[in-house]
Write an enzyme that holds these catalytic residues in place. Structure first.
Site, PDB file in Angstrom:
ATOM      1  NE  ARG A 270      -4.443  -0.795   0.111  1.00  0.00           N
ATOM      2  CZ  ARG A 270      -4.739  -1.805  -0.720  1.00  0.00           C
ATOM      3  NH1 ARG A 270      -3.865  -2.230  -1.612  1.00  0.00           N
ATOM      4  NH2 ARG A 270      -5.935  -2.379  -0.690  1.00  0.00           N
TER       5      ARG A 270
ATOM      6  CD  GLU B  97      -3.142   3.474  -5.491  1.00  0.00           C
ATOM      7  OE1 GLU B  97      -4.233   2.952  -5.773  1.00  0.00           O
ATOM      8  OE2 GLU B  97      -2.178   2.826  -5.074  1.00  0.00           O
TER       9      GLU B  97
ATOM     10  CG  HIS C 255      -3.530  -0.348  -7.106  1.00  0.00           C
ATOM     11  ND1 HIS C 255      -3.861   0.260  -5.918  1.00  0.00           N
ATOM     12  CD2 HIS C 255      -3.623  -1.678  -6.853  1.00  0.00           C
ATOM     13  CE1 HIS C 255      -4.128  -0.649  -4.999  1.00  0.00           C
ATOM     14  NE2 HIS C 255      -3.996  -1.837  -5.552  1.00  0.00           N
TER      15      HIS C 255
HETATM   16  P1  NAP Z   1      -1.284 -10.871   4.630  1.00  0.00           P
HETATM   17  O1  NAP Z   1      -1.283 -12.301   4.308  1.00  0.00           O
HETATM   18  O2  NAP Z   1      -2.062 -10.399   5.822  1.00  0.00           O
HETATM   19  O3  NAP Z   1       0.239 -10.385   4.774  1.00  0.00           O
HETATM   20  C1  NAP Z   1       0.592  -9.158   5.325  1.00  0.00           C
HETATM   21  C2  NAP Z   1       1.806  -9.366   6.204  1.00  0.00           C
HETATM   22  O4  NAP Z   1       2.217  -8.099   6.734  1.00  0.00           O
HETATM   23  C3  NAP Z   1       1.514 -10.277   7.370  1.00  0.00           C
HETATM   24  O5  NAP Z   1       2.341 -11.401   7.289  1.00  0.00           O
HETATM   25  C4  NAP Z   1       1.810  -9.442   8.627  1.00  0.00           C
HETATM   26  O6  NAP Z   1       2.547 -10.223   9.563  1.00  0.00           O
HETATM   27  C5  NAP Z   1       2.632  -8.273   8.098  1.00  0.00           C
HETATM   28  N1  NAP Z   1       2.327  -7.021   8.804  1.00  0.00           N
HETATM   29  C6  NAP Z   1       1.101  -6.472   8.998  1.00  0.00           C
HETATM   30  N2  NAP Z   1       1.210  -5.326   9.690  1.00  0.00           N
HETATM   31  C7  NAP Z   1       2.530  -5.151   9.925  1.00  0.00           C
HETATM   32  C8  NAP Z   1       3.283  -4.148  10.603  1.00  0.00           C
HETATM   33  N3  NAP Z   1       2.700  -3.106  11.207  1.00  0.00           N
HETATM   34  N4  NAP Z   1       4.624  -4.274  10.652  1.00  0.00           N
HETATM   35  C9  NAP Z   1       5.235  -5.342  10.085  1.00  0.00           C
HETATM   36  N5  NAP Z   1       4.572  -6.324   9.430  1.00  0.00           N
HETATM   37  C10 NAP Z   1       3.241  -6.235   9.358  1.00  0.00           C
HETATM   38  O7  NAP Z   1      -1.827 -10.008   3.417  1.00  0.00           O
HETATM   39  P2  NAP Z   1      -1.673 -10.301   1.848  1.00  0.00           P
HETATM   40  O8  NAP Z   1      -2.860 -11.035   1.382  1.00  0.00           O
HETATM   41  O9  NAP Z   1      -0.321 -10.854   1.585  1.00  0.00           O
HETATM   42  O10 NAP Z   1      -1.778  -8.794   1.307  1.00  0.00           O
HETATM   43  C11 NAP Z   1      -0.907  -7.809   1.758  1.00  0.00           C
HETATM   44  C12 NAP Z   1      -1.317  -6.440   1.260  1.00  0.00           C
HETATM   45  O11 NAP Z   1      -1.044  -6.311  -0.126  1.00  0.00           O
HETATM   46  C13 NAP Z   1      -2.811  -6.111   1.350  1.00  0.00           C
HETATM   47  O12 NAP Z   1      -3.175  -5.700   2.662  1.00  0.00           O
HETATM   48  C14 NAP Z   1      -2.976  -5.007   0.333  1.00  0.00           C
HETATM   49  O13 NAP Z   1      -2.811  -3.747   0.946  1.00  0.00           O
HETATM   50  C15 NAP Z   1      -1.827  -5.247  -0.654  1.00  0.00           C
HETATM   51  N6  NAP Z   1      -2.332  -5.675  -1.975  1.00  0.00           N
HETATM   52  C16 NAP Z   1      -1.948  -4.976  -3.084  1.00  0.00           C
HETATM   53  C17 NAP Z   1      -2.396  -5.377  -4.321  1.00  0.00           C
HETATM   54  C18 NAP Z   1      -2.005  -4.654  -5.563  1.00  0.00           C
HETATM   55  O14 NAP Z   1      -2.760  -4.708  -6.518  1.00  0.00           O
HETATM   56  N7  NAP Z   1      -0.856  -3.977  -5.602  1.00  0.00           N
HETATM   57  C19 NAP Z   1      -3.251  -6.473  -4.443  1.00  0.00           C
HETATM   58  C20 NAP Z   1      -3.597  -7.173  -3.295  1.00  0.00           C
HETATM   59  C21 NAP Z   1      -3.118  -6.769  -2.060  1.00  0.00           C
HETATM   60  P3  NAP Z   1       2.360  -9.959  11.151  1.00  0.00           P
HETATM   61  O15 NAP Z   1       0.895 -10.043  11.408  1.00  0.00           O
HETATM   62  O16 NAP Z   1       3.182 -11.017  11.808  1.00  0.00           O
HETATM   63  O17 NAP Z   1       2.915  -8.603  11.369  1.00  0.00           O
HETATM   64  C1  8YV Z   2      -7.565  -3.928  -5.507  1.00  0.00           C
HETATM   65  C2  8YV Z   2      -5.916  -4.506  -3.860  1.00  0.00           C
HETATM   66  O1  8YV Z   2      -8.659  -4.624  -5.028  1.00  0.00           O
HETATM   67  O2  8YV Z   2      -7.007  -6.405  -3.003  1.00  0.00           O
HETATM   68  C3  8YV Z   2      -6.384  -5.372  -2.751  1.00  0.00           C
HETATM   69  O3  8YV Z   2      -6.107  -5.016  -1.598  1.00  0.00           O
HETATM   70  O4  8YV Z   2      -5.191  -3.571  -3.674  1.00  0.00           O
HETATM   71  C4  8YV Z   2      -6.335  -4.750  -5.254  1.00  0.00           C
HETATM   72  O5  8YV Z   2      -6.566  -6.071  -5.544  1.00  0.00           O
HETATM   73  C5  8YV Z   2      -7.660  -3.635  -6.917  1.00  0.00           C
HETATM   74  O6  8YV Z   2      -6.596  -2.817  -7.246  1.00  0.00           O
HETATM   75  C6  8YV Z   2      -8.931  -2.963  -7.326  1.00  0.00           C
HETATM   76  O7  8YV Z   2      -8.687  -1.686  -7.774  1.00  0.00           O
END
Ligand code: NAP
Ligand code: 8YV
Length: 316
Positions: free
Chosen positions: A233, A262, A280
């Site tokens: 993020r 964004e 994104h």
């Molecule tokens: P996830 O499985 O919950 O992984 C997030 C990791 O971050 C966890 O292992 C957590 O471990 C760690 N974390 C959380 N808060 C923290 C903190 N304050 N300090 C250090 N580590 C921390 O989530 P995911 O499914 O992999 O997704 C992660 C993120 O990717 C989403 O929340 C979203 O914002 C982003 N995302 C982006 C896209 C894109 O299109 N670019 C798409 C999907 C998701 P601990 O709990 O042990 O800290």
């Molecule tokens: C968005 C994402 O949903 O799942 C998330 O947290 O950041 C993405 O998958 C997607 O970019 C829709 O705009």
């Protein structure tokens, strides 16, 4: 025929999913209304509407005022758009769309790693501009033996590691807690992780706890040969520190899919050759967006048929 249950749709998060919801439920499209009309709709739905669907990264505060709301089904995994204090206080269960997007987002992270280390975007421009006729492009950096530091090693981070292993990369990570089932090094802070990484990849969720966590100190620790990748993020990175670090050569380059505000991208980044900027698109494949939408629908169907939720979430 029994009446279709009422469903409030907060924003226009994915046209195909909204069409599916329109076919199954008596839907109300909140985003199309003026503020006065929204208030009128919430008043009318009071007592009869128990469910809403929204983007996970943004919502409309007015939904929390619908006292009969019991479930909020979110499209997206990062739930930084949801006010969990208010949902908890009001007894509203929240769902998101984890796992179904891991592959697409991890693929994109690998694309950014390769694009930045091998200068793919500039190489394309170089050929188109006829520059190759005058001499070779400066050399890039290889991956084998280098360390990829993952900030936020969860579902998507682990999918990135699985893809990156065959490149010969080494790994390290920082989370709030060390993971028992991970054999590569854990660092207690983002700064220490950066210090021990060649490529620092941010996969952190948004929200107040991670706000600005990647700051100048972390970027400085990554060092002048270091590459920063952000697929988590934008809010978890101090963007002015990132601009400063890139401008003054504290790091070598960056590959970004997400930004703090964004779709606005800091103007300074647009002028820099050592950054790759994407809009994104981590989860933006036809099949992944469809799978995310299906999970939004399945959570609602399961709640209405059995008062069960498939992927309930209680915060970031
Ligand atoms: P996830 O499985 O919950 O992984 C997030 C990791 O971050 C966890 O292992 C957590 O471990 C760690 N974390 C959380 N808060 C923290 C903190 N304050 N300090 C250090 N580590 C921390 O989530 P995911 O499914 O992999 O997704 C992660 C993120 O990717 C989403 O929340 C979203 O914002 C982003 N995302 C982006 C896209 C894109 O299109 N670019 C798409 C999907 C998701 P601990 O709990 O042990 O800290
Ligand atoms: C968005 C994402 O949903 O799942 C998330 O947290 O950041 C993405 O998958 C997607 O970019 C829709 O705009």
């Amino acid at each position: 025929m029994p009446e279709k249950p009422s469903l409030l749709i907060v924003n226009n998060f994915h046209a195909d999913t909204i069409a599916k919801l329109d076919a199954r439920y008596e839907t109300h499209h909140l985003w199309l209304l003026s503020e006065t009309e929204k208030r009128g709709l919430i008043d009318r739905l009071e007592g009869s509407c128990e469910a809403a669907a929204t983007a996970s990264w943004v919502c409309d505060e007015i939904v929390y005022e619908l006292d009969s709301l019991r479930v909020l089904s979110c499209f997206g995994v990062g739930v930084d758009g949801i006010d969990f204090e208010r949902t908890a206080a009001a007894g509203i269960a929240v769902t998101n769309t984890p796992d179904v997007l891991n592959d697409a987002v991890a693929d994109l992270a690998i694309a950014l790693i390769l694009a930045t280390t091998r200068d793919i975007v500039n190489a394309d421009r170089f050929v188109r501009a006829g520059e190759w006729l005058k001499g070779p492009l400066p050399f890039g950096a290889g991956l084998a033996g280098r360390t990829l530091g993952i900030l936020g090693l969860g579902r998507i981070g682990s999918a990135i590691v699985r893809r990156a292993e065959p490149f010969g990369l080494r790994f390290a990570y920082h989370n709030r807690r060390r993971k028992d089932d991970v054999s590569f090094p854990y660092f207690e802070s983002a700064r220490e992780l950066a210090e021990n990484s060649d490529i620092l990849l941010n996969m952190l969720p948004g929200g107040p706890e991670t706000f600005g966590l990647v700051d100048l100190e972390v970027l400085d620790a990554l060092g002048p040969e270091g590459i920063f990748i952000n697929v988590g993020r934008g809010s978890s990175v101090n963007e002015s520190a990132l601009v400063q670090a890139l401008r003054h050569g504290l790091i070598a380059g960056a590959g970004l899919d997400v930004y703090a505000n964004e779709p606005n991208v800091p103007a300074e980044l647009l002028t820099m050759d050592n950054v790759v900027l994407l809009p994104h698109i981590g989860s933006a494949t036809v099949e992944t967006r469809a799978a995310m939408g299906n999970l939004v629908v399945d959570n609602l169907d399961s709640w209405f048929s059995a008062h069960r939720l498939l992927t309930e979430v209680s915060g970031n």
